[in-house]
Every structure is written in C-alpha cells, then in structure tokens.
Design a protein around this motif. Sequence first.
Motif, PDB file in Angstrom:
ATOM      1  N   ASN A  88       0.774  -1.356  -0.092  1.00 24.18           N
ATOM      2  CA  ASN A  88       0.043  -0.047  -0.033  1.00 24.18           C
ATOM      3  C   ASN A  88       0.937   1.378  -0.042  1.00 24.18           C
ATOM      4  N   ASN A  89       1.980   1.211   0.500  1.00 24.14           N
ATOM      5  CA  ASN A  89       2.813   2.445   0.645  1.00 24.14           C
ATOM      6  C   ASN A  89       3.910   2.356  -0.506  1.00 24.14           C
ATOM      7  N   ALA A  90       4.034   1.434  -1.319  1.00 20.63           N
ATOM      8  CA  ALA A  90       4.922   1.354  -2.392  1.00 20.63           C
ATOM      9  C   ALA A  90       4.838   2.222  -3.463  1.00 20.63           C
ATOM     10  N   SER A  91       5.735   2.630  -4.199  1.00 16.91           N
ATOM     11  CA  SER A  91       5.478   3.295  -5.541  1.00 16.91           C
ATOM     12  C   SER A  91       5.218   2.639  -6.666  1.00 16.91           C
ATOM     13  N   GLU A  92       4.626   2.960  -7.762  1.00 16.69           N
ATOM     14  CA  GLU A  92       4.448   2.337  -8.975  1.00 16.69           C
ATOM     15  C   GLU A  92       5.493   1.533  -9.394  1.00 16.69           C
ATOM     16  N   LYS A  93       6.964   2.135  -9.340  1.00 22.25           N
ATOM     17  CA  LYS A  93       8.123   1.277  -9.958  1.00 22.25           C
ATOM     18  C   LYS A  93       8.209   0.147  -8.901  1.00 22.25           C
ATOM     19  N   GLU A  94       7.981   0.476  -7.625  1.00 22.57           N
ATOM     20  CA  GLU A  94       8.210  -0.712  -6.572  1.00 22.57           C
ATOM     21  C   GLU A  94       7.326  -1.838  -6.580  1.00 22.57           C
ATOM     22  N   ILE A  95       5.884  -1.396  -6.971  1.00 19.68           N
ATOM     23  CA  ILE A  95       4.689  -2.377  -7.505  1.00 19.68           C
ATOM     24  C   ILE A  95       5.113  -3.210  -8.342  1.00 19.68           C
ATOM     25  N   GLN A  96       5.874  -2.664  -9.355  1.00 28.88           N
ATOM     26  CA  GLN A  96       6.051  -3.404 -10.724  1.00 28.88           C
ATOM     27  C   GLN A  96       7.024  -4.343 -10.352  1.00 28.88           C
ATOM     28  N   LEU A  97       8.265  -3.888  -9.521  1.00 24.04           N
ATOM     29  CA  LEU A  97       9.255  -4.915  -8.990  1.00 24.04           C
ATOM     30  C   LEU A  97       8.599  -6.145  -8.020  1.00 24.04           C
ATOM     31  N   ILE A  98       7.690  -5.742  -7.289  1.00 23.79           N
ATOM     32  CA  ILE A  98       7.165  -6.792  -6.416  1.00 23.79           C
ATOM     33  C   ILE A  98       6.455  -7.816  -7.048  1.00 23.79           C
ATOM     34  N   ALA A  99       5.706  -7.136  -8.066  1.00 25.06           N
ATOM     35  CA  ALA A  99       5.034  -8.137  -8.965  1.00 25.06           C
ATOM     36  C   ALA A  99       5.899  -9.224  -9.603  1.00 25.06           C
ATOM     37  N   LYS A 100       6.974  -8.475 -10.246  1.00 26.46           N
ATOM     38  CA  LYS A 100       7.734  -9.748 -10.943  1.00 26.46           C
ATOM     39  C   LYS A 100       8.465 -10.459  -9.869  1.00 26.46           C
ATOM     40  N   ILE A 101       8.872 -10.393  -8.702  1.00 26.86           N
ATOM     41  CA  ILE A 101       9.375 -11.102  -7.594  1.00 26.86           C
ATOM     42  C   ILE A 101       8.282 -12.175  -7.657  1.00 26.86           C
ATOM     43  N   ILE A 102       7.003 -11.695  -6.965  1.00 22.07           N
ATOM     44  CA  ILE A 102       5.912 -12.699  -6.744  1.00 22.07           C
ATOM     45  C   ILE A 102       5.673 -13.620  -7.880  1.00 22.07           C
ATOM     46  N   ASN A 103       5.974 -13.321  -9.138  1.00 19.42           N
ATOM     47  CA  ASN A 103       5.618 -14.125 -10.252  1.00 19.42           C
ATOM     48  C   ASN A 103       6.651 -14.922 -10.519  1.00 19.42           C
ATOM     49  N   TYR A 104       7.875 -14.487 -10.328  1.00 17.62           N
ATOM     50  CA  TYR A 104       8.955 -15.430 -10.275  1.00 17.62           C
ATOM     51  C   TYR A 104       9.094 -16.505  -9.359  1.00 17.62           C
ATOM     52  N   VAL A 105       8.738 -16.028  -7.887  1.00 16.83           N
ATOM     53  CA  VAL A 105       8.473 -17.123  -6.944  1.00 16.83           C
ATOM     54  C   VAL A 105       7.425 -18.119  -7.132  1.00 16.83           C
ATOM     55  N   THR A 106       6.346 -17.715  -7.672  1.00 17.82           N
ATOM     56  CA  THR A 106       5.108 -18.430  -7.653  1.00 17.82           C
ATOM     57  C   THR A 106       5.023 -18.916  -8.916  1.00 17.82           C
ATOM     58  N   ASP A 107       5.988 -18.724 -10.007  1.00 19.79           N
ATOM     59  CA  ASP A 107       6.065 -19.215 -11.344  1.00 19.79           C
ATOM     60  C   ASP A 107       4.623 -18.873 -12.077  1.00 19.79           C
ATOM     61  N   ASN A 108       3.848 -18.107 -11.715  1.00 17.15           N
ATOM     62  CA  ASN A 108       2.558 -17.718 -12.366  1.00 17.15           C
ATOM     63  C   ASN A 108       2.645 -16.532 -13.201  1.00 17.15           C
ATOM     64  N   SER A 109       1.664 -16.024 -13.898  1.00 13.22           N
ATOM     65  CA  SER A 109       1.665 -14.924 -14.846  1.00 13.22           C
ATOM     66  C   SER A 109       0.709 -13.971 -14.019  1.00 13.22           C
ATOM     67  N   ILE A 110       1.188 -12.703 -14.086  1.00  8.95           N
ATOM     68  CA  ILE A 110       0.323 -11.460 -13.292  1.00  8.95           C
ATOM     69  C   ILE A 110      -0.121 -10.766 -14.656  1.00  8.95           C
TER      70      ILE A 110
END
Length: 108
Positions: free
Chosen positions: A86-108
Amino acid sequence: MNNLQLFGKRIRELRKNKSLTQEQLAEIIGLDVKQISNLETGGCFTTMSTIEKLAICFNCEISQLFNFSHHKTKEELVPVLIDKINNASEKEIQLIAKIINYVTDNSI
C-alpha cells in the motif's frame, strides 16, 4: 509454530546454508540421521553437547542457533506485506509483482 519446531527449522536452514545433507551433518556431529531428522522437524530437542557441536559445525555462536525471529507465520506476514504494498511506489509495485511472479511461477 512452537519453539521446538522453530529451532528445528533453524537447524535445517543452517545445514542447507552449508550445503550439507542430514547424513553429512549426522556424521560430523556424531548423531544418527534419524536424530537429525527428529531435531529438524521439532520432534525432539537435544543435549548441550550436541548444541555445542552444531555451533562449531555451523561456525556460529550458540545463541545464533536460537535466532529464529525471522521466521514468521503467514498470519504475521500478510499484514506487513499489505502495508508495504500500500505504501510502495508504482516502480516498487512493478518489482514486487515480478518477484511474486518469479517465486510462484505464475503470470500476473
């Protein structure tokens, strides 16, 4: 998770960090593989002598064997993660999404 399970999880974490199998650790510290397995699953505790051997094997202080404060439950982590998102910037959200995608091996 109780303290016995957390201790076991910490021993497993330290063993894997040293790239040791349960068999190798058992041989190094003079225990049976079954004892290592029981220790790591929280099925039993151990003696001070074994704790000292574990600290020597892992090249750490005895107190570090009991440092498992970084192990949090899902219930503890989810609110923290939601707050960070909730407190992350747009750029940080994009990075978080990439990390989650990598870890869970799913597409966002």
